[in-house]
Write an enzyme that holds these catalytic residues in place. Sequence first.
Site, PDB file in Angstrom:
ATOM      1  N   GLU A 327      11.908 -26.259  93.221  1.00 21.91           N
ATOM      2  CA  GLU A 327      10.791 -26.119  92.279  1.00 21.91           C
ATOM      3  C   GLU A 327      10.366 -24.665  92.113  1.00 21.91           C
ATOM      4  OE1 GLU A 327       8.805 -30.537  92.750  1.00 21.91           O
ATOM      5  OE2 GLU A 327       7.992 -28.923  93.981  1.00 21.91           O
ATOM      6  N   ASP A 406       9.622 -38.850  95.860  1.00 26.40           N
ATOM      7  CA  ASP A 406       8.470 -37.973  96.073  1.00 26.40           C
ATOM      8  C   ASP A 406       7.227 -38.784  96.414  1.00 26.40           C
ATOM      9  OD1 ASP A 406       6.930 -35.709  96.217  1.00 26.40           O
ATOM     10  OD2 ASP A 406       6.783 -35.400  94.066  1.00 26.40           O
ATOM     11  N   GLU A 434      -1.475 -38.299  96.614  1.00 26.07           N
ATOM     12  CA  GLU A 434      -1.011 -37.769  95.339  1.00 26.07           C
ATOM     13  C   GLU A 434      -0.639 -38.879  94.360  1.00 26.07           C
ATOM     14  OE1 GLU A 434       2.511 -34.883  93.529  1.00 26.07           O
ATOM     15  OE2 GLU A 434       2.289 -35.113  95.699  1.00 26.07           O
TER      16      GLU A 434
END
Length: 719
Positions: A327, A406, A434
């Site tokens: 990323e 993820d 998240e």
Amino acid sequence: MTGEKPARDAALPAAHPAWLPDDVWRPLGARRVLVALGPDAGPVDGTVVAEVRHAVELFGGSVTVSTPEELVDADQAAAHDVVLLVAVRVAHPGTAAMRYAEPVDDPNAELVAAVTGGDLDGTAGNLIGEETFLRGRRDGRTAVVAGGSRALLYGLHDLVRAGEEAFTVDQPMTWDLPIQPIRMLDHWDNLTVHPVMGQVERGYAGGSIFWSEGRLRTDLSRAESYARLLGSIGVNAVSVNNVNVDLLEARLLTDGLDDVARLAEVFRPHGIQAYLSVSFGSPQTLGGLETADPLDPAVQQWWAEAADRVWTRIPDFGGFVIKADSEGQPGPFAYGRDHADGANLLARAVAPHGGTIFWRAFVYNHHQDWRDRSTDRARAAYDHFAPLDGRFDDNVVVQIKHGPLDFQTREAVSPVIAAMPRTRLAVELQVTQEYTGQQKHVCYLGPWWSELLGFPLWGTREPTVAHVAAGLGPGGLAGGIAAVSNVGTDEFWCGHPLAQANLYAFGRLAWDATVDEGDFLDEWIRLTFGEDPAVASALHEIMDDSWRTYEDYTAPLGVGFMVNPAGHYGPSVDGYEYSRWGTYHFADRDGVGVDRTRATGTGYTGQYPEPWSETYEHLETCPDELLLFFHHVPYTHVLHSGSTVIQHIYDTHFRGVERVEEMVAVWSELEGRVDDGVFARVTERLTEQLRSAREWRDQITTYFWRKSGVPDERGRRLY
């Protein structure tokens, strides 16, 4: 940053005591307590003494502190109600362990038999271990015999958790020790407020408790309280900054080292080592070198000198956490090197100091073409790391997210965990929510983590994921468990008061993943909210199945995501469908799901050992809850449950909302029985959860009705 004039921090609200309110200390604090320290007593022992002193001052007991210089005798020791004692070794009289009697320096050896009523002998036997303790009660006396300072702290909190029963019910001396050698919390904290991610990346509880306006906070009292909470649940490592290391955070390795040392001072008295996330590109950005190539001698020298400076300033420093080639973070790929080359570069720099490198395996192509179905993000970690097994140095721990994507609400266990027996592995969880409601939703993750850690990687009962991380699997190399923390400057630590249970459960499951997570939930409820049975029953009802409730009203059958790309909160079924991130569901008019089979798909199922490779390959054996993770199926496909896929989507989403409505009603009955501030905050969060759950339900069910053309057989309203 060090060298700059400190600014006064904005005052933080007083922190909620979480699971350590004063009243939990009452059973201990009302008694006569002896703390017998060992010859190497240090800051952690000082914490134990301070905790006991505070407890007896509150509740009328007394404390005696024995040291090698001022040692109590056996009769004096036996005159106490409670004894917390550090010893080097113990054996049960009459057992073979009594044969081991090599001389050791242990001033407390003769006290062991006196305080345990003869159950243990401290003059013989095997070494206990720095984090191991024994607890029992006999002859009106409760004793903790600990193998070191941290074990003494853990034994103290074990007594506190046990409550009055520990001081009234006889039990034999019983061993207790953590299964995981390293139990780490990673903080994704930035020194300043990032324009996109905020100050705490994926944080939902305010700002950083460490950093403010680009520097270390001048008032670290909140961090000190946090360290106390973590020490009480056995966490022994903390990384203090974001793995996405920007230039300002990178300078913590150089200009900001005094700030890191100050945080290490905060954590040290609670048995916690400090770690730092560093940038692989630091030799260029900080050192002015032209390259960060791991095979370049100048780069190797730069890292060695950086490590020397760190350990000179912080002798008990833990090591570094690295996110590389992921990323946008720099890494060894830029130089034609692999991740073993990159990790070993840093490992060799820190090895002379006993340091450890946590090298994250979250490496994938984040510029994927959505048209390309042959590229599968789920494959990436295995493809990059499994071929490197056996090439990492002994002080490298490869840190693997528990699933291949993820931190989704439901996804398969990462096959990498079973694929690297010659490498130390750490399993990474996410305490911060998240993808599980962002601490606006009640979502107790203990059941999910318990299921993951207990997953039998080779199909038999053992070894499990937890066993591999602990070094009890093939290869026998121990790594540990890490997780992304969920705390911030919020007065309730986590934004949602009930989200504290996830932080608590992480520590307790990292210590022992074999215990029923429901027991840890009830333990947290009792410590945090007291002994009111009505409160305990209501909270258990609200929280125990809340993860599955969240799963019910969000992305179905393991397909994942379907969230708003900007922030990951709330539904957006096609939000990622045509993006570069590789997180697709491939819903069309005929069906939904990702074909990851060897026969017709990406071949991902082949990364698993048997029996899972075959189990996941075939519709007949694939578990319902992971069906759409592994297969693209028609909406009319019949699940093992007997329902079709489309009807399952309708039923679970309506059921999930109904369950949240029940949560709201149950919580409302607790007004006046819990703290007013907690009641108001939870009420506000439940109101938002219900709104959001209805939005999820309506968007998901309507989307799939419009895609499939198949109506809900129960005739409920779709849009």
